[in-house]
Design a protein around this motif. Structure first.
Motif, PDB file in Angstrom:
ATOM      1  N   ILE A  87       3.832  -9.240  -4.016  1.00  0.00           N
ATOM      2  CA  ILE A  87       2.858  -8.349  -4.636  1.00  0.00           C
ATOM      3  C   ILE A  87       3.238  -6.898  -4.347  1.00  0.00           C
ATOM      4  O   ILE A  87       3.262  -6.069  -5.242  1.00  0.00           O
ATOM      5  N   GLU A  88       3.529  -6.599  -3.092  1.00  0.00           N
ATOM      6  CA  GLU A  88       3.995  -5.273  -2.676  1.00  0.00           C
ATOM      7  C   GLU A  88       5.040  -5.448  -1.596  1.00  0.00           C
ATOM      8  O   GLU A  88       4.901  -6.307  -0.733  1.00  0.00           O
ATOM      9  N   ASP A  89       6.052  -4.610  -1.638  1.00  0.00           N
ATOM     10  CA  ASP A  89       7.063  -4.546  -0.572  1.00  0.00           C
ATOM     11  C   ASP A  89       7.560  -3.107  -0.563  1.00  0.00           C
ATOM     12  O   ASP A  89       8.538  -2.774  -1.234  1.00  0.00           O
TER      13      ASP A  89
ATOM     14  N   ARG B 250       4.165  -1.654   3.684  1.00  0.00           N
ATOM     15  CA  ARG B 250       3.179  -2.545   3.070  1.00  0.00           C
ATOM     16  C   ARG B 250       3.937  -3.730   2.492  1.00  0.00           C
ATOM     17  O   ARG B 250       4.710  -3.571   1.555  1.00  0.00           O
ATOM     18  N   LYS B 251       3.718  -4.890   3.080  1.00  0.00           N
ATOM     19  CA  LYS B 251       4.324  -6.109   2.556  1.00  0.00           C
ATOM     20  C   LYS B 251       3.209  -7.106   2.316  1.00  0.00           C
ATOM     21  O   LYS B 251       2.509  -7.507   3.248  1.00  0.00           O
ATOM     22  N   ILE B 252       3.035  -7.470   1.064  1.00  0.00           N
ATOM     23  CA  ILE B 252       1.992  -8.412   0.667  1.00  0.00           C
ATOM     24  C   ILE B 252       2.636  -9.490  -0.194  1.00  0.00           C
ATOM     25  O   ILE B 252       3.246  -9.191  -1.225  1.00  0.00           O
TER      26      ILE B 252
ATOM     27  N   GLN C 260      -0.652 -22.393   5.899  1.00  0.00           N
ATOM     28  CA  GLN C 260      -0.721 -21.544   7.089  1.00  0.00           C
ATOM     29  C   GLN C 260      -1.520 -20.268   6.804  1.00  0.00           C
ATOM     30  O   GLN C 260      -2.037 -19.634   7.710  1.00  0.00           O
ATOM     31  N   PHE C 261      -1.634 -19.909   5.519  1.00  0.00           N
ATOM     32  CA  PHE C 261      -2.310 -18.680   5.104  1.00  0.00           C
ATOM     33  C   PHE C 261      -3.407 -19.020   4.085  1.00  0.00           C
ATOM     34  O   PHE C 261      -3.227 -18.851   2.881  1.00  0.00           O
ATOM     35  N   PRO C 262      -4.555 -19.516   4.568  1.00  0.00           N
ATOM     36  CA  PRO C 262      -5.605 -19.993   3.669  1.00  0.00           C
ATOM     37  C   PRO C 262      -6.191 -18.923   2.753  1.00  0.00           C
ATOM     38  O   PRO C 262      -6.799 -19.248   1.738  1.00  0.00           O
ATOM     39  N   SER C 263      -6.005 -17.642   3.089  1.00  0.00           N
ATOM     40  CA  SER C 263      -6.490 -16.574   2.203  1.00  0.00           C
ATOM     41  C   SER C 263      -5.645 -16.492   0.939  1.00  0.00           C
ATOM     42  O   SER C 263      -6.055 -15.863  -0.036  1.00  0.00           O
ATOM     43  N   GLY C 264      -4.461 -17.123   0.958  1.00  0.00           N
ATOM     44  CA  GLY C 264      -3.552 -17.043  -0.180  1.00  0.00           C
ATOM     45  C   GLY C 264      -2.570 -15.886  -0.071  1.00  0.00           C
ATOM     46  O   GLY C 264      -1.754 -15.681  -0.965  1.00  0.00           O
ATOM     47  N   TYR C 265      -2.655 -15.143   1.032  1.00  0.00           N
ATOM     48  CA  TYR C 265      -1.771 -13.996   1.236  1.00  0.00           C
ATOM     49  C   TYR C 265      -1.133 -14.038   2.618  1.00  0.00           C
ATOM     50  O   TYR C 265      -1.785 -14.384   3.593  1.00  0.00           O
ATOM     51  N   ARG C 266       0.117 -13.655   2.651  1.00  0.00           N
ATOM     52  CA  ARG C 266       0.794 -13.345   3.913  1.00  0.00           C
ATOM     53  C   ARG C 266       1.116 -11.859   3.828  1.00  0.00           C
ATOM     54  O   ARG C 266       1.740 -11.411   2.851  1.00  0.00           O
ATOM     55  N   TYR C 267       0.683 -11.088   4.819  1.00  0.00           N
ATOM     56  CA  TYR C 267       0.798  -9.641   4.679  1.00  0.00           C
ATOM     57  C   TYR C 267       0.976  -8.937   6.015  1.00  0.00           C
ATOM     58  O   TYR C 267       0.644  -9.476   7.075  1.00  0.00           O
TER      59      TYR C 267
ATOM     60  N   GLY D 186       5.985   2.681  18.897  1.00  0.00           N
ATOM     61  CA  GLY D 186       5.294   1.527  18.334  1.00  0.00           C
ATOM     62  C   GLY D 186       4.273   1.792  17.247  1.00  0.00           C
ATOM     63  O   GLY D 186       4.389   2.702  16.453  1.00  0.00           O
ATOM     64  N   THR D 187       3.239   0.968  17.267  1.00  0.00           N
ATOM     65  CA  THR D 187       2.221   0.908  16.218  1.00  0.00           C
ATOM     66  C   THR D 187       1.135   1.954  16.404  1.00  0.00           C
ATOM     67  O   THR D 187       0.641   2.146  17.510  1.00  0.00           O
ATOM     68  N   ILE D 188       0.755   2.581  15.302  1.00  0.00           N
ATOM     69  CA  ILE D 188      -0.445   3.420  15.277  1.00  0.00           C
ATOM     70  C   ILE D 188      -1.598   2.582  14.717  1.00  0.00           C
ATOM     71  O   ILE D 188      -2.680   2.528  15.285  1.00  0.00           O
ATOM     72  N   LEU D 189      -1.354   1.885  13.600  1.00  0.00           N
ATOM     73  CA  LEU D 189      -2.348   0.985  13.003  1.00  0.00           C
ATOM     74  C   LEU D 189      -1.606  -0.080  12.208  1.00  0.00           C
ATOM     75  O   LEU D 189      -0.680   0.244  11.451  1.00  0.00           O
ATOM     76  N   ARG D 190      -2.012  -1.327  12.376  1.00  0.00           N
ATOM     77  CA  ARG D 190      -1.447  -2.404  11.567  1.00  0.00           C
ATOM     78  C   ARG D 190      -2.525  -3.453  11.317  1.00  0.00           C
ATOM     79  O   ARG D 190      -3.321  -3.770  12.199  1.00  0.00           O
ATOM     80  N   TYR D 191      -2.509  -3.978  10.113  1.00  0.00           N
ATOM     81  CA  TYR D 191      -3.308  -5.142   9.757  1.00  0.00           C
ATOM     82  C   TYR D 191      -2.337  -6.237   9.351  1.00  0.00           C
ATOM     83  O   TYR D 191      -1.381  -5.982   8.619  1.00  0.00           O
ATOM     84  N   ASP D 192      -2.582  -7.450   9.823  1.00  0.00           N
ATOM     85  CA  ASP D 192      -1.750  -8.578   9.416  1.00  0.00           C
ATOM     86  C   ASP D 192      -2.495  -9.881   9.643  1.00  0.00           C
ATOM     87  O   ASP D 192      -3.547  -9.898  10.258  1.00  0.00           O
ATOM     88  N   ASN D 193      -1.925 -10.945   9.086  1.00  0.00           N
ATOM     89  CA  ASN D 193      -2.469 -12.256   9.414  1.00  0.00           C
ATOM     90  C   ASN D 193      -1.531 -12.885  10.429  1.00  0.00           C
ATOM     91  O   ASN D 193      -0.332 -12.946  10.250  1.00  0.00           O
TER      92      ASN D 193
END
Length: 92
Positions: A5-7, A19-21, A28-35, A46-53
């Motif tokens: 979807i996005e890379d 942004r990788k979606i 393994q990813f019941p939401s239908g997305y690996r991101y 390192g990280t300032i902010l990250r969201y992932d599954n």
């Protein structure tokens, strides 16, 4: 099956936004997305902010900051991506 979807990756000096979606039917990813939505440094700071599954626990979604990793409710992929983009505009 996996659909990209996005890379995207943007670099600005010592900072990077990635942004990788992926749309997936992997159980393994019941939401239908690996991101992974990542804002951080290009060096060892390192990280300032990250969201992932989280990969080891199906259905777990996380927010990473320099101080903490916490589980979050998944509001939907587009909503989370937009939230991430809004939040990083207020960060150093």
């Amino acid at each position: 099956m996996v659909t990209v979807i996005e890379d995207e990756e943007e670099r600005d000096g010592t900072r990077v936004i990635r942004r990788k979606i992926l749309r997936t039917d992997d159980s393994q990813f019941p939401s239908g997305y690996r991101y992974a939505l990542h804002y951080g440094y290009t060096d060892d700071r390192g990280t300032i902010l990250r969201y992932d599954n989280e990969n080891r626990t199906p259905g777990r979604h996380e927010q990473h900051t320099p101080d903490d990793i916490k589980e979050i409710d998944f509001p939907g992929m587009l909503e989370l991506r937009d939230r991430f983009l809004d939040e990083i505009t207020d960060l150093p």
